[in-house]
Design an enzyme around this catalytic site. Structure first.
Site, short mmCIF file in Angstrom:
data_model
loop_
_atom_site.label_atom_id
_atom_site.label_comp_id
_atom_site.label_asym_id
_atom_site.label_seq_id
_atom_site.Cartn_x
_atom_site.Cartn_y
_atom_site.Cartn_z
CG ASN A 9 4.60 52.03 4.59
OD1 ASN A 9 5.05 51.81 3.47
ND2 ASN A 9 3.74 51.23 5.21
CE LYS A 11 0.38 52.44 4.16
NZ LYS A 11 -0.95 52.37 4.78
CG HIS A 94 2.02 47.81 6.97
ND1 HIS A 94 0.74 47.75 6.46
CD2 HIS A 94 2.21 49.08 7.37
CE1 HIS A 94 0.20 48.95 6.53
NE2 HIS A 94 1.07 49.79 7.08
CD GLU A 96 -1.57 48.91 3.90
OE1 GLU A 96 -0.52 49.07 3.26
OE2 GLU A 96 -2.18 49.86 4.44
CD GLU A 166 1.41 51.37 10.92
OE1 GLU A 166 1.75 52.51 10.60
OE2 GLU A 166 1.27 50.46 10.10
N GLY A 172 -5.30 54.68 6.96
CA GLY A 172 -5.88 55.13 5.70
C GLY A 172 -7.35 55.48 5.79
CB SER A 212 -5.37 58.65 10.15
OG SER A 212 -6.00 57.74 9.25
P1 13P Z 1 -1.96 56.27 6.97
O1 13P Z 1 -1.04 57.29 7.61
O2 13P Z 1 -2.22 56.53 5.53
O3 13P Z 1 -3.16 56.00 7.79
O4 13P Z 1 -1.10 54.87 6.96
C1 13P Z 1 -0.49 54.46 8.12
C2 13P Z 1 0.36 53.30 7.79
O5 13P Z 1 -0.12 52.24 7.42
C3 13P Z 1 1.82 53.47 7.87
O6 13P Z 1 2.48 52.25 7.78
#
Ligand code: 13P
Length: 249
Positions: A9, A11, A94, A96, A166, A172, A212
């Protein structure tokens, strides 16, 4: 045998030139793998990603979509538009999207129903916040996220669903769920689906872990019996890291 998947992803990262560079590196370095490999660049670069990966086994997904087919929805993208450029997979739910853009279960249900009606694959994300885990509400929160969006689906629709657990506190942050924490939750997810839907669907659904995942921890996480791969954020933006994670399957 469940499908194992490593999905990136991206983003809101990578402009067109950077997208093309990363995709050509990934296509060149992609190993012989039993995992399905998926990348999700930004909307504006999806069409060129599809073209760039034409001869590759890497698939392309969108990071979001609207539930209507067309109309007065300024700034939105429909399932038909994605399908029209050759994208048949979409990430929905997601954290976010939930926390920054206010997407709730009711909205996500509409999006999932639309995607499935259009025969698209859905990578459905869910997971608890830090506070939920601290107060030991994480199982309850995850069960409710699943129930509110997925448990009304017809059994045959589940073949198009990929789950991505997640935990928000691990996204992140550099803080990963331990392989044991991931396994514990993935086993709980499978049991919840077995009870509410069917044991066969629970056994067959792919459940990815996200939060992560890095080359250094991917193997330990993926070695757990109920973890079928990963949804990768930061580490999907560097070809060597993402390929190392693919190799950890
Ligand atoms: P990170 O791998 O940067 O923690 O992000 C995970 C994520 O949100 C994948 O959709």
């Amino acid at each position: 045998m469940r499908t194992q998947i490593v999905a990136g992803n991206w983003k809101m990262n990578k402009n067109l030139a950077e997208t093309e560079t990363l995709l050509s590196e990934l296509a060149a370095k992609l190993p012989d793998t039993k995992a399905e490999v998926i990348v999700a660049p930004t909307f504006v670069n999806l069409a060129s990603a599809v073209k760039a990966l034409d001869a590759s086994d890497i698939q392309v997904a969108a990071q979001n979509m609207h539930f209507e087919s067309n109309g007065a929805f300024t700034g939105e993208i429909s399932a038909d538009m994605l399908l029209n450029i050759g994208v048949d997979t979409v990430i929905l739910g997601h954290s976010e999207r939930r926390s920054i853009f206010g997407e709730d279960d009711a909205l996500l249900l509409k999006k999932v129903e639309t995607a499935l009606a259009k025969n698209m694959k859905v990578i459905f994300c869910f997971g608890e916040e830090l506070e939920d885990r601290k107060t030991e509400k994480h199982f309850e929160v995850v069960a409710s996220q699943l129930k509110n969006v997925l448990f009304g689906l017809a059994p045959e629709q589940w073949s198009k669903i990929i789950l991505a657990y997640e935990p928000v506190w691990a996204i992140g942050t550099g803080e990963t769920a331990s392989p044991e924490q991931a396994q514990e939750m993935h086993a709980f997810i499978r049991k919840t689906i077995a009870d509410a839907v069917t044991p066969t669907i629970a056994e067959n659904v792919t459940i990815l872990y996200g939060g992560s995942v890095k080359p250094a921890n991917a193997k330990d996480i993926f070695s757990k019996p109920d973890v079928d791969g990963g949804l990768i954020g930061g580490a999907s933006l560097k070809s060597d890291d993402f390929i190392a994670i693919v190799n950890a399957i």
